[in-house]
Design a protein around this motif. Structure first.
Motif, PDB file in Angstrom:
ATOM      1  N   PRO A   1      -4.642   3.876  -0.367  1.00 11.80           N
ATOM      2  CA  PRO A   1      -5.129   4.267   0.957  1.00 11.80           C
ATOM      3  C   PRO A   1      -4.992   3.110   1.955  1.00 11.80           C
ATOM      4  N   GLU A   2      -4.861   3.467   3.220  1.00  7.57           N
ATOM      5  CA  GLU A   2      -4.718   2.468   4.273  1.00  7.57           C
ATOM      6  C   GLU A   2      -6.021   2.314   5.051  1.00  7.57           C
TER       7      GLU A   2
ATOM      8  N   ARG B   1       0.832  -1.206   0.000  1.00 11.21           N
ATOM      9  CA  ARG B   1       0.000   0.000   0.000  1.00 11.21           C
ATOM     10  C   ARG B   1       0.863   1.252   0.000  1.00 11.21           C
ATOM     11  N   ARG B   2       1.876   1.272   0.839  1.00 10.65           N
ATOM     12  CA  ARG B   2       2.729   2.463   0.920  1.00 10.65           C
ATOM     13  C   ARG B   2       3.597   2.622  -0.324  1.00 10.65           C
ATOM     14  N   GLN B   3       4.093   1.534  -0.857  1.00 11.69           N
ATOM     15  CA  GLN B   3       4.923   1.612  -2.060  1.00 11.69           C
ATOM     16  C   GLN B   3       4.142   2.130  -3.257  1.00 11.69           C
TER      17      GLN B   3
END
Length: 57
Positions: A31-32, A25-27
């Motif tokens: 959205p989280e 998700r971060r890469q």
């Protein structure tokens, strides 16, 4: 933060519990999930082991 010498360690415990696929998700800028705080410290695994994975279909 570590590479910029702003911290020695970074903790992502709640974010990791709420997002079993947090790295992806971060890469990829997705959205989280928000942690379900009302379920913290409950008597079951609910709120710890049942967060959805990102759907990329």
């Amino acid at each position: 933060m570590i590479e910029a010498d702003h911290a020695d360690a970074v903790v992502v415990g709640r974010a990791l519990i709420a997002n079993p696929d947090l790295v992806g998700r971060r890469q990829n800028g997705h959205p989280e999930n928000e942690p379900w705080r009302e379920l913290f410290y409950g008597p079951s695994a609910e709120g710890y082991a049942d967060y959805p994975f990102l759907q990329t279909d």
